[in-house]
Scaffold this active site. Structure first.
Site, short mmCIF file in Angstrom:
data_model
loop_
_atom_site.label_atom_id
_atom_site.label_comp_id
_atom_site.label_asym_id
_atom_site.label_seq_id
_atom_site.Cartn_x
_atom_site.Cartn_y
_atom_site.Cartn_z
N ASP A 1 6.60 -9.88 3.47
CA ASP A 1 5.76 -9.25 2.44
C ASP A 1 6.50 -9.25 1.09
OD1 ASP A 1 3.58 -7.68 1.54
OD2 ASP A 1 4.61 -5.80 2.03
N HIS A 2 5.78 -9.53 0.01
CA HIS A 2 6.31 -9.42 -1.37
C HIS A 2 7.70 -10.02 -1.55
CE1 HIS A 2 3.16 -7.11 -3.26
NE2 HIS A 2 3.09 -6.34 -2.19
N HIS B 1 0.70 0.68 -4.27
CA HIS B 1 1.67 0.95 -3.20
C HIS B 1 2.12 2.40 -3.28
CE1 HIS B 1 2.34 -3.56 -3.69
NE2 HIS B 1 1.93 -3.42 -2.45
N GLY B 2 2.37 3.02 -2.12
CA GLY B 2 2.79 4.42 -2.11
C GLY B 2 1.58 5.34 -1.99
N ALA C 1 -2.89 0.27 1.19
CA ALA C 1 -3.99 0.94 1.91
C ALA C 1 -3.66 2.38 2.30
CB ALA C 1 -4.36 0.14 3.14
N SER C 2 -2.38 2.76 2.23
CA SER C 2 -2.02 4.14 2.60
C SER C 2 -2.70 5.12 1.64
CB SER C 2 -0.51 4.36 2.50
OG SER C 2 0.14 3.64 3.51
N THR D 1 3.38 3.10 3.60
CA THR D 1 3.75 4.50 3.36
C THR D 1 3.20 5.45 4.42
OG1 THR D 1 3.70 3.95 1.02
CG2 THR D 1 3.75 6.29 1.57
#
Ligand code: 13P
Length: 286
Positions: free
Chosen positions: A82-83, A180-181, A210-211, A233
């Site tokens: 990822d990333h 993100h987060g 998606a968190s 997360t």
């Protein structure tokens, strides 16, 4: 089962308006929680690592554990990077058996980004590994990467089409309002943008961040073309809470107790996300 192609999972999910849940793992217990949770629901799953996780756990160890577990459980499991901003790290991932990678050239200008992504696509495709790219800029914190609100940029549909045509990537991460987060308020997803991007390009879309996104919004995103859903997360948080709780007993010092409890908490989230993505019993189709 040997590790499988991420794209095969994602493409089949997309045909049926489902998504493959992709979980960022950090250690043995989180890998076990993801695999055991997916196995209990008979679902395919993607396990993914960030550069920070590889620095922490070591690429060879992570890949060996994931491959060992994939061999023990009869469900399709893919291993994804990822990333990743580095061509060389991606080569190492592929040598260690990763079945897909995300090349992240977001800090580069468009032409440099395309050059980097194309070089990864050429190399990865030569050995049957699929590539995820990103256009637009997803905000928030992941690993050492922090994209503030000013730098975060929604994906422009026409640019997404050009980027896909210019690079030959297999899946596309888009910025449509997630980050993100965890979120401070409720995230507002731009569903019209998802729809427009999906109508212009013919490869699966990836929902990052998606968190903390309400279930209904995740479901709607999947219905509109998101065929891979990234979750990090929401696994980390319950793990930290449970470990703090167990270690509040000053006599507790057994990693099997606090990590065991953490694993249970992570597995519960994994199973809920798999249900949300609609892939219970989907393993039978592979
Ligand atoms: P979250 O940490 O918000 O779940 O984001 C995960 C992600 O998109 C990984 O690339």
């Amino acid at each position: 089962m040997a590790l499988v192609s991420s794209l095969e999972l994602i493409n089949k999910a997309r045909e049926q308006k489902k998504a493959i849940a992709a979980f960022n793992i950090h250690n043995l217990e989180t890998i076990q929680a993801v695999v055991e949770g997916a196995y209990e629901l008979n679902s395919p799953v993607i396990i993914q690592t960030t550069p920070g996780t590889l620095k922490h756990a070591g690429i060879e160890s992570v890949a060996a554990i994931v491959k060992a577990l994939a061999g023990m459980y009869d469900i399709p499991i893919a291993l994804h990077m990822d990333h990743c901003p580095s061509f060389d790290t991606i080569v190492r991932c592929i040598k260690n058996g990763y079945t897909s990678v995300m090349i992240d050239g977001a800090v580069l200008d468009y032409d440099e980004n395309v050059k980097l992504v194309k070089s990864v696509v050429k190399m990865a495709h030569a050995v049957g590994v699929q590539v995820e790219g990103e256009i637009g800029r997803i905000g928030g914190v992941e690993d050492d990467m922090f994209v503030n609100d000013t730098d975060a940029a929604f994906t422009v549909p026409a640019e997404a089409k050009k980027f896909v045509d210019d690079t030959g990537i297999d899946t596309l991460a888009v910025a449509i309002g997630t980050a993100h987060g965890m979120y401070k308020g409720e995230p507002k997803l731009d569903f019209d943008r998802i729809k427009e991007i999906d109508s212009l390009i013919n490869i699966p879309l990836v929902l990052h961040g998606a968190s903390g996104v309400p279930d209904e919004s995740v479901r709607k995103s999947i219905a509109l073309g998101m065929a891979k859903v990234n979750i990090a997360t929401e696994l980390k948080n319950p793990m930290a809470v449970v470990i703090r709780e167990v270690l509040s007993n000053p006599d507790e010092n057994d990693p099997r107790n606090y990590m065991g409890a953490a694993k249970k908490a992570v597995k519960e989230v994994v199973m809920n996300k798999i249900r949300l993505c609609g892939t219970v019993d989907f393993a039978d189709e592979f």
